[in-house]
Design a protein around this motif. Structure first.
Motif, PDB file in Angstrom:
ATOM      1  N   GLU A  39     -11.869  -0.134  -1.114  1.00 24.85           N
ATOM      2  CA  GLU A  39     -12.398   0.784  -0.252  1.00 24.85           C
ATOM      3  C   GLU A  39     -13.616   0.619  -0.025  1.00 24.85           C
ATOM      4  OE1 GLU A  39     -12.758   4.036  -3.008  1.00 24.85           O
ATOM      5  OE2 GLU A  39      -9.774   3.729  -3.877  1.00 24.85           O
ATOM      6  N   GLN A  94      -5.345  -4.383  -9.450  1.00 25.07           N
ATOM      7  CA  GLN A  94      -6.333  -2.849  -9.559  1.00 25.07           C
ATOM      8  C   GLN A  94      -7.685  -2.218  -8.591  1.00 25.07           C
ATOM      9  OE1 GLN A  94      -5.226  -0.011 -12.950  1.00 25.07           O
ATOM     10  NE2 GLN A  94      -2.531  -0.073 -11.836  1.00 25.07           N
ATOM     11  N   ARG A 133      -9.108  -1.767  -5.993  1.00 24.78           N
ATOM     12  CA  ARG A 133     -10.030  -0.698  -6.060  1.00 24.78           C
ATOM     13  C   ARG A 133     -11.444  -1.146  -5.068  1.00 24.78           C
ATOM     14  NH1 ARG A 133     -12.131   4.071  -8.635  1.00 24.78           N
ATOM     15  NH2 ARG A 133     -13.686   4.631  -7.728  1.00 24.78           N
TER      16      ARG A 133
END
Length: 286
Positions: A156, A149, A153
């Motif tokens: 981005e 995760q 992230r």
């Protein structure tokens, strides 16, 4: 995350300012440590941004450096307060490379050489899951998912519309040949690499086996550069239990020169896309 609230970068900037004040007074870190009855290593960690800086630390150091301008002291104390805020990655718990994530979050450009696996910023989720599980054979499913995760992230930064991270990656051919997660996962991953390489801010090059020995044989490293001129370039070397961050001008120069040789010897971006496509087709054919 905006750079003005990134705690990692805030600590670095504050540390650089404290070092400048110390040098203006003509004092060594050892002398400052003796005055404050602390270890010299604490002063060094404060100045290189590797340790959280409290407002009390700032107040005490400004006293030693005889900073009389109250506005400067208050500005530094505000930086200390902001540097103790938590970045987005803290929501995921104890991440071993959180310092690097903070730097990457605020960087303007990243040059990386990868000899083993696809860079985290360019990994698909299935590939990332297989990489993390393989690298941490004793990790539980929850820990693996948490790390994946975080990796997703981080991506981005290269998907931002206004100021995406400028990424230049040189990959050893072994990155493409190492079958991570199975043939389907590899085919999907390589297709994604070619898709991302079409972005104007992403450049990929492959170093083929046929090139033989080259400046990257000593292992992976990354060069992070920042939008603010006052933020020094950082060389990042990933370790198993600890990481190394180099900021001295001589180190930055040496690694930058090595990277230029890597880029010169690797396949150019167009040749790289063709090479990756051929390997992806081999995986797809099974």
């Amino acid at each position: 995350m905006a750079s003005n609230v990134n705690p990692t970068v805030r600590r670095r900037r504050l540390g650089q300012e404290l070092r400048r004040l110390r040098e203006q007074r003509g004092m060594t870190a050892e002398e400052v440590a003796d005055r404050l009855l602390v270890s010299q290593s604490k002063i060094s960690r404060l100045e290189n941004g590797r340790r959280s800086i409290s407002q009390r630390d700032v107040r005490d150091l400004c006293g030693v450096y005889e900073v009389e301008d109250r506005r400067i002291v208050e500005s530094l104390m505000q930086m200390a307060k902001e540097s103790r805020q938590q970045g987005w990655w803290h929501a995921f718990g104890d991440i071993p490379y959180s310092v690097y994530i903070g730097l990457e979050t605020d960087a303007a450009s990243l040059r990386v050489y990868e000899p083993q696996v696809v860079p985290g910023l360019l990994q698909t989720r299935p590939y990332a899951e297989a990489v993390v599980a393989g690298a941490l054979p004793e990790a539980g499913a929850a820990d693996i998912e948490r790390r994946v995760q975080v990796r997703m992230r981080r991506q981005e930064r290269i998907r931002e519309d206004r100021t995406p991270l400028r990424l230049w990656a040189v990959l050893d051919e072994s990155v493409l040949r190492r079958e991570v997660g199975g043939r389907h996962t590899m085919a999907e991953q390589l297709e994604y690499l070619n898709e991302m390489s079409q972005q104007p801010h992403v450049t990929l090059q492959v170093m083929p086996f046929s090139m033989g020995a080259h400046p990257g044989v000593n292992g992976q490293y990354a060069i992070l550069e920042f939008p603010e001129a006052s933020d020094s370039t950082v060389i990042y070397l990933e370790g198993v239990t600890s990481d190394l961050y180099l900021e001295k001008a001589n180190d930055v120069q040496n690694y930058s020169v090595m990277y230029e040789h890597l880029r010169a010897q690797a396949l150019n971006p167009d040749q790289t896309r063709e090479f990756i496509e051929d390997v992806a087709k081999q995986y797809a054919r099974g």
